[in-house]
Design a protein around this motif. Sequence first.
Motif, mmCIF file in Angstrom:
data_model
loop_
_atom_site.group_PDB
_atom_site.id
_atom_site.type_symbol
_atom_site.label_atom_id
_atom_site.label_comp_id
_atom_site.label_asym_id
_atom_site.label_seq_id
_atom_site.Cartn_x
_atom_site.Cartn_y
_atom_site.Cartn_z
ATOM 1 N N GLY A 94 0.833 -1.194 0.000
ATOM 2 C CA GLY A 94 0.000 0.000 0.000
ATOM 3 C C GLY A 94 0.864 1.238 0.000
ATOM 4 N N SER A 95 0.534 2.184 0.849
ATOM 5 C CA SER A 95 1.330 3.409 0.931
ATOM 6 C C SER A 95 1.312 3.951 2.347
ATOM 7 N N ILE A 96 2.315 4.761 2.643
ATOM 8 C CA ILE A 96 2.413 5.435 3.931
ATOM 9 C C ILE A 96 2.399 6.935 3.657
ATOM 10 N N SER A 97 1.632 7.663 4.456
ATOM 11 C CA SER A 97 1.508 9.100 4.208
ATOM 12 C C SER A 97 1.735 9.896 5.484
ATOM 13 N N PHE A 98 2.397 11.053 5.319
ATOM 14 C CA PHE A 98 2.492 12.025 6.411
ATOM 15 C C PHE A 98 2.381 13.391 5.772
ATOM 16 N N GLY A 99 1.360 14.145 6.230
ATOM 17 C CA GLY A 99 1.053 15.404 5.554
ATOM 18 C C GLY A 99 0.596 15.116 4.136
ATOM 19 N N LEU A 100 1.217 15.795 3.163
ATOM 20 C CA LEU A 100 0.872 15.590 1.759
ATOM 21 C C LEU A 100 1.829 14.624 1.065
ATOM 22 N N VAL A 101 2.775 14.075 1.817
ATOM 23 C CA VAL A 101 3.743 13.141 1.244
ATOM 24 C C VAL A 101 3.158 11.734 1.263
ATOM 25 N N ASN A 102 3.170 11.065 0.114
ATOM 26 C CA ASN A 102 2.626 9.718 -0.006
ATOM 27 C C ASN A 102 3.724 8.794 -0.544
ATOM 28 N N ILE A 103 4.000 7.701 0.178
ATOM 29 C CA ILE A 103 5.101 6.809 -0.184
ATOM 30 C C ILE A 103 4.571 5.393 -0.418
ATOM 31 N N PRO A 104 4.652 4.872 -1.640
ATOM 32 C CA PRO A 104 4.260 3.471 -1.870
ATOM 33 C C PRO A 104 5.249 2.536 -1.193
ATOM 34 N N VAL A 105 4.735 1.586 -0.404
ATOM 35 C CA VAL A 105 5.607 0.684 0.352
ATOM 36 C C VAL A 105 5.066 -0.738 0.343
ATOM 37 N N LYS A 106 5.968 -1.659 0.726
ATOM 38 C CA LYS A 106 5.603 -3.053 0.955
ATOM 39 C C LYS A 106 6.009 -3.406 2.383
ATOM 40 N N LEU A 107 5.219 -4.256 3.031
ATOM 41 C CA LEU A 107 5.552 -4.724 4.377
ATOM 42 C C LEU A 107 6.056 -6.159 4.317
#
Length: 274
Positions: A7-20
């Motif tokens: 999915g993705s991780i977000s803080f503020g307006l920053v969105n980062i696609p990630v895998k766990l």
Amino acid sequence: MHTVWKGSISFGLVNIPVKLHAATENKDIKLRQLHKECHTPINYQKVCEGCKKEVQSEDIVKAYEYSKNKFVVLDDEELEKLKKENDDKAVEIIDFVKLEEIDPIYFERSYYMAPDGGGGKAYSLLKKALTESGKIGVAKIMIRSKEQLAVVRVYEEILIMETIHFPDEVRSAKDVPNIPSEPAIVQKELDTALLLVEQLTTKFEPEKYTDDYRTALMELIEDKKNGNKTVTASEKQAAAPSNVTDLMSALQASLDKTKKKKPAPRKKKAAKTS
């Protein structure tokens, strides 16, 4: 390393696609139960206590028991709709706090986070920001149809996400029974205890701690295997068709199930022997 969530991780307006990826693994040695007479593995059946007969997966519904023998039935469509309304595939960082402010009792499971789909730069940005600030992010995430509270922090130059319990999931220490009242401590006894603590104080080196029981159990198993002290299940019985299901596998499958599957064909029930 197997991907358990994407999915993705977000803080503020920053969105980062990630895998766990699971950061830990269970090393427990699993022992099977065998029939003492023929050494065939023992399985479990899903049996209705009211009808006294085996039940197939397609005949089972989920329900919440709100009082003794009183239930609210929830169908798969309702649960799927509720899941979709809450599952936006994003780890939303809500706050930033200091790690030492969270007691270890809250921590549950750890996952390594890897950037996905060109998210490397934003991933590095968040990692750098957490390192420089000395803070960790508090987030929410949906995993296996369950909303989880989690923290995101830096561990050995990568981001790691650790699920933590919600406050109402942690039982109150005040409810623990038989806790003695504080007795009068003799100063000499306290000084001796502190001296002992000081003598045993060292730097934490996790690699020096081992599971001695697991090691001894594996040595026992290997010794028996090398000494030909093994048994073999009857091929005829082991190969016989069966619609019994391992209890733990069934429970895990129920948790992971997010959509209806085609019902498995009903197999013949093995004749009962007296």
